[in-house]
Design a protein around this motif. Sequence first.
Motif, mmCIF file in Angstrom:
data_model
loop_
_atom_site.group_PDB
_atom_site.id
_atom_site.type_symbol
_atom_site.label_atom_id
_atom_site.label_comp_id
_atom_site.label_asym_id
_atom_site.label_seq_id
_atom_site.Cartn_x
_atom_site.Cartn_y
_atom_site.Cartn_z
ATOM 1 N N GLU A 134 -6.664 -6.682 -11.736
ATOM 2 C CA GLU A 134 -6.572 -7.926 -10.950
ATOM 3 C C GLU A 134 -7.924 -8.630 -10.889
ATOM 4 O OE1 GLU A 134 -4.888 -7.501 -7.124
ATOM 5 O OE2 GLU A 134 -2.908 -6.925 -7.853
ATOM 6 N N ASN B 263 0.822 -1.215 0.000
ATOM 7 C CA ASN B 263 0.000 0.000 0.000
ATOM 8 C C ASN B 263 0.856 1.265 0.000
ATOM 9 O OD1 ASN B 263 -2.459 -1.488 0.156
ATOM 10 N ND2 ASN B 263 -2.140 -1.749 2.356
ATOM 11 N N GLU C 268 -6.386 -2.522 -9.293
ATOM 12 C CA GLU C 268 -7.397 -3.375 -8.660
ATOM 13 C C GLU C 268 -8.382 -3.899 -9.704
ATOM 14 O OE1 GLU C 268 -7.522 -1.075 -4.325
ATOM 15 O OE2 GLU C 268 -9.044 -0.679 -5.835
ATOM 16 N N TYR C 269 -8.750 -3.036 -10.644
ATOM 17 C CA TYR C 269 -9.684 -3.461 -11.698
ATOM 18 C C TYR C 269 -9.061 -4.565 -12.563
ATOM 19 C CZ TYR C 269 -12.792 -3.276 -15.715
ATOM 20 O OH TYR C 269 -13.669 -3.617 -16.723
ATOM 21 N N MET D 245 -12.387 2.551 -8.041
ATOM 22 C CA MET D 245 -11.296 1.663 -7.639
ATOM 23 C C MET D 245 -10.059 2.008 -8.449
ATOM 24 S SD MET D 245 -12.067 -1.991 -9.554
ATOM 25 C CE MET D 245 -13.673 -2.232 -8.802
ATOM 26 N N ASN D 246 -8.899 1.598 -7.945
ATOM 27 C CA ASN D 246 -7.657 1.823 -8.680
ATOM 28 C C ASN D 246 -7.634 0.970 -9.945
ATOM 29 O OD1 ASN D 246 -6.589 3.621 -6.794
ATOM 30 N ND2 ASN D 246 -5.790 1.943 -5.537
#
Length: 539
Positions: free
Chosen positions: A485, A25, A482-483, A478-479
């Motif tokens: 993944e 993070n 993240e999308y 969302m980042n």
Amino acid sequence: MYRLLIVDDEEMITDGLYETLSRCNLDLDLCKAYSGREALDWLHRTRVDIVLSDIRMPGIDGMQLLSVIKRHWPHCRVIFLTGYSDFDAVYRAIQTPGVQYLLKSEGYPKVIQAVDQAVAELNDSLRVNDLIQRAQEKLNTLEVLARGEYFRHLLHGANPAANLAADFRKLSIPLDAERPVYVAQGDLSRASSAVSSYASRHESAMAVTLLAERLLNGQVLSLGMIDRFGDVVWLIQPSADRADASEEEEDRMSFLSYLVGQFELIQQACMSSLELSVAVTLGDRPSKWGKLSATYDKMRRQGQTRTGDGGQMVRMLSLDVSCCARERSPRDKSDALSAHLDAGRREEFLQLFDELTASEQDNGSPYLLELYYTISLVLLSYINRLELENQVTGFPALMRPDEFACWKDAFAFLRAMSGELFELRSSGESNRAAEAILKVRAYIEEHLDEDLSLVRLAGYIHFNPSYLSRLFKQSCGMNLSEYIEAARVERAKALLKNDDLKVLEVGVRVGYEASQSFTRFFKKATGVTPQEYREASRT
């Protein structure tokens, strides 16, 4: 967001570092390269803020990378990892500012600590409050004021003097009159209401100019100034060791990549130190001094076609060197109206509109007719440039003041149309943002087995990476990482239900060449290994 590049010729080490740092993070855009040559491609293509690299690699080694990094990205921090007792390389590395050295045997905690330190150093380098205070006296010198006035004179239509070099010498201008110049424009129109007044806007623009001077210093010849609309304009040339950067196409693109990266840092520093959002438009080729006004005019005319809010965007503008500047109206207030409309400054536009029309009852018909047509032409020009004639209510009546019962009704009509244009502008920016994000999402779905780094996706839709990252999170909640993944997990689940595919083949189809990396990724996301998921799905 800072960008960290991991470089090692051993794939297992590169992937291990990538996965470890991605779980910390750290709010970093992580990229990886499996050779020095691949790392050079990254360094020539986009800004890199931190490089975590092995020293010894076949072909191009870490020390060779260091020389390239310091030449192209002088603010980049470097962390060297090695398992060798290469004292000569270590000695040279630790003598270079911004470079750390770690043994591979020290483990991941030491690496994470070194990355944290590098991020802290970058943050410190972008704090400029004391710089602004120290340079305030410089800003007020007659020489600096004279330079700004001189170039505003050129930007707004005056022809350069026959002996431009003589003028440059008299005003101590740090630019070469014999070489063309790149033009960049910084738009503060999306800044907070704290810079809405002329005085505060001018003060903010001066602070941005100072900040940019610091971050561009040494690598380029540059001069920043404030135009008459309160925005910042930079004139930039390659420094002596980059003097031929505009001669060859590859060198020109490399120089532009450097400028985009530095303006991203400038934007980040403006936000962190000044709390200002600055949109930057950068010409994609240098302009001759005789074409400077035409180049600047085109950048102002096209600057409003942003995607989303445009607040932290570095936009590359294609310049036609043969373009001719349109004739400017001699009425300063007409210019100001047009500038506010082009920049999306609704409150300033309407305030000036009301000032112009407030005394309509005290003037005769000829003045009111001229005023009506002056404002109408500003609106008509904007409508034509953006091809909005079919979207604006009452467009045919725009140039027909005789259709209104009185002048009060006529000006009320113009004011209502102005408000409609600002609404259309806002919705258009939002629509372009939505279209761009849909395009990125479709590309991700079709290329899950390929490199989906932020830099590559940004290049696909011609955005700078940091702006795409911010826009995607605003739009999708969302980042981007993240999308990606989540998309890979869903695709992997679907493929694992097909017994004809081996687990290794499934991993390759979602972008993981190494089976161990795919297993770790899948288990982290689902809590079970790919094989366990396949067996469970059969029941």
